[in-house]
Write an enzyme that holds these catalytic residues in place. Sequence first.
Site, PDB file in Angstrom:
ATOM      1  N   SER A 235     -61.315 -36.238 -26.450  1.00 19.17           N
ATOM      2  CA  SER A 235     -61.359 -35.089 -25.564  1.00 19.17           C
ATOM      3  C   SER A 235     -60.489 -34.029 -25.696  1.00 19.17           C
ATOM      4  CB  SER A 235     -61.445 -35.545 -23.988  1.00 19.17           C
ATOM      5  OG  SER A 235     -62.281 -36.326 -23.786  1.00 19.17           O
TER       6      SER A 235
ATOM      7  N   HIS B  24     -62.808 -46.366 -36.710  1.00 14.34           N
ATOM      8  CA  HIS B  24     -63.079 -45.533 -35.626  1.00 14.34           C
ATOM      9  C   HIS B  24     -63.657 -46.528 -34.574  1.00 14.34           C
ATOM     10  CE1 HIS B  24     -64.878 -42.917 -32.492  1.00 14.34           C
ATOM     11  NE2 HIS B  24     -64.242 -41.912 -33.087  1.00 14.34           N
TER      12      HIS B  24
ATOM     13  N   ASN C 108     -64.821 -34.855 -36.317  1.00 11.18           N
ATOM     14  CA  ASN C 108     -65.683 -36.207 -36.284  1.00 11.18           C
ATOM     15  C   ASN C 108     -66.999 -35.798 -35.778  1.00 11.18           C
ATOM     16  OD1 ASN C 108     -67.066 -38.282 -36.512  1.00 11.18           O
ATOM     17  ND2 ASN C 108     -65.416 -39.442 -35.150  1.00 11.18           N
TER      18      ASN C 108
ATOM     19  N   GLU D 223     -65.573 -46.738 -32.177  1.00 10.19           N
ATOM     20  CA  GLU D 223     -67.092 -46.918 -32.006  1.00 10.19           C
ATOM     21  C   GLU D 223     -67.664 -47.677 -33.193  1.00 10.19           C
ATOM     22  OE1 GLU D 223     -68.269 -42.581 -32.186  1.00 10.19           O
ATOM     23  OE2 GLU D 223     -67.318 -42.284 -30.297  1.00 10.19           O
TER      24      GLU D 223
ATOM     25  N   GLY E 208     -64.868 -38.933 -25.510  1.00 15.49           N
ATOM     26  CA  GLY E 208     -66.103 -38.765 -24.864  1.00 15.49           C
ATOM     27  C   GLY E 208     -66.178 -38.844 -23.427  1.00 15.49           C
TER      28      GLY E 208
ATOM     29  N   GLU F 194     -56.361 -42.596 -31.087  1.00 15.38           N
ATOM     30  CA  GLU F 194     -57.558 -42.378 -30.205  1.00 15.38           C
ATOM     31  C   GLU F 194     -57.713 -43.283 -29.107  1.00 15.38           C
ATOM     32  OE1 GLU F 194     -60.359 -39.444 -32.528  1.00 15.38           O
ATOM     33  OE2 GLU F 194     -61.232 -41.623 -32.512  1.00 15.38           O
TER      34      GLU F 194
ATOM     35  N   LYS G 256     -69.690 -37.600 -35.931  1.00 16.24           N
ATOM     36  CA  LYS G 256     -70.299 -38.691 -35.453  1.00 16.24           C
ATOM     37  C   LYS G 256     -72.034 -38.559 -35.704  1.00 16.24           C
ATOM     38  CE  LYS G 256     -66.997 -39.270 -31.751  1.00 16.24           C
ATOM     39  NZ  LYS G 256     -66.651 -39.662 -30.525  1.00 16.24           N
TER      40      LYS G 256
HETATM   41  P1  13P Z   1     -64.190 -36.654 -28.418  1.00 19.16           P
HETATM   42  O1  13P Z   1     -63.385 -35.240 -28.744  1.00 19.16           O
HETATM   43  O2  13P Z   1     -65.697 -36.237 -27.911  1.00 19.16           O
HETATM   44  O3  13P Z   1     -63.654 -37.256 -27.208  1.00 19.16           O
HETATM   45  O4  13P Z   1     -64.292 -37.514 -29.439  1.00 19.16           O
HETATM   46  C1  13P Z   1     -63.139 -38.033 -30.196  1.00 19.16           C
HETATM   47  C2  13P Z   1     -63.275 -38.915 -31.228  1.00 19.16           C
HETATM   48  O5  13P Z   1     -63.899 -40.059 -31.140  1.00 19.16           O
HETATM   49  C3  13P Z   1     -63.179 -38.199 -32.610  1.00 19.16           C
HETATM   50  O6  13P Z   1     -63.313 -39.236 -33.693  1.00 19.16           O
END
Ligand code: 13P
Length: 232
Positions: A192, A90, A6, A92, A162, A156, A8
């Site tokens: 992560s 997601h 992903n 976010e 992150g 997640e 982002k």
């Molecule tokens: P990170 O791997 O940067 O922690 O992000 C995970 C994520 O949100 C994947 O969709």
Amino acid sequence: MLIAGNWKMFKGPAETAAFCLELRRAEVGVADVVVCPPFVSLATAVQLLAGTEIAVAAQNVHWDSEGAFTGEVSPTMLRELGVYGAIVGHSERRQFFGETDETVARRAEAALAAGLSVIACVGETQAEREAGETEEVLRRQMSVLPHDEQLVVAYEPVWAIGTGKTATPQIAQDAHSFIKSLLDAPVLYGGSVKPDNAAELLGQPAVDGALVGGASLEVDSFTAICRAATHL
Ligand code: 13P
């Protein structure tokens, strides 16, 4: 084993082209591999990964096929581009863009009906985990998701995204088992995931793959995670 990257809000078309050309030449092993670039870079990724086993998915999708929905992109538009699937829900999007369980469900159902595969994200926040509400939150988020062969769930935990703070393999295993008790679907772990913790997480029996954020932005780290999936 499915490894999805992903991206982002990273990589416009030029960076996407460079990444895909490098990815074509890299060794990814036998895992199923998906990359999820921003909307504006999807066409480039589809074009440059054509003829490979690597699939391209979007990071979100609307529920209608067209209409007055400024800023949205429909399942049929993604299909027209040759996109294979979409992430929905997601954290976010839930946190910053008002996504709710109901809108996640509508997006997932419409995408599946249009022939897209769906990666639906669920997961608890730090506060919810500390309050002992993890299972309640997962049950609520899962309750709206349709049963479908093309649906994959991504667990997640929000506190691991992150932050460099990964769920322990046991936490991932327990959450995945719980999710699987609610819906019979493959479950990816996200939060992560890095080359040095991938094998341990992917080695858990209820972990069917990974949804990778930061470490999916470099070909070296992304393919190292893909290869870790191969050796299990
Ligand atoms: P990170 O791997 O940067 O922690 O992000 C995970 C994520 O949100 C994947 O969709």
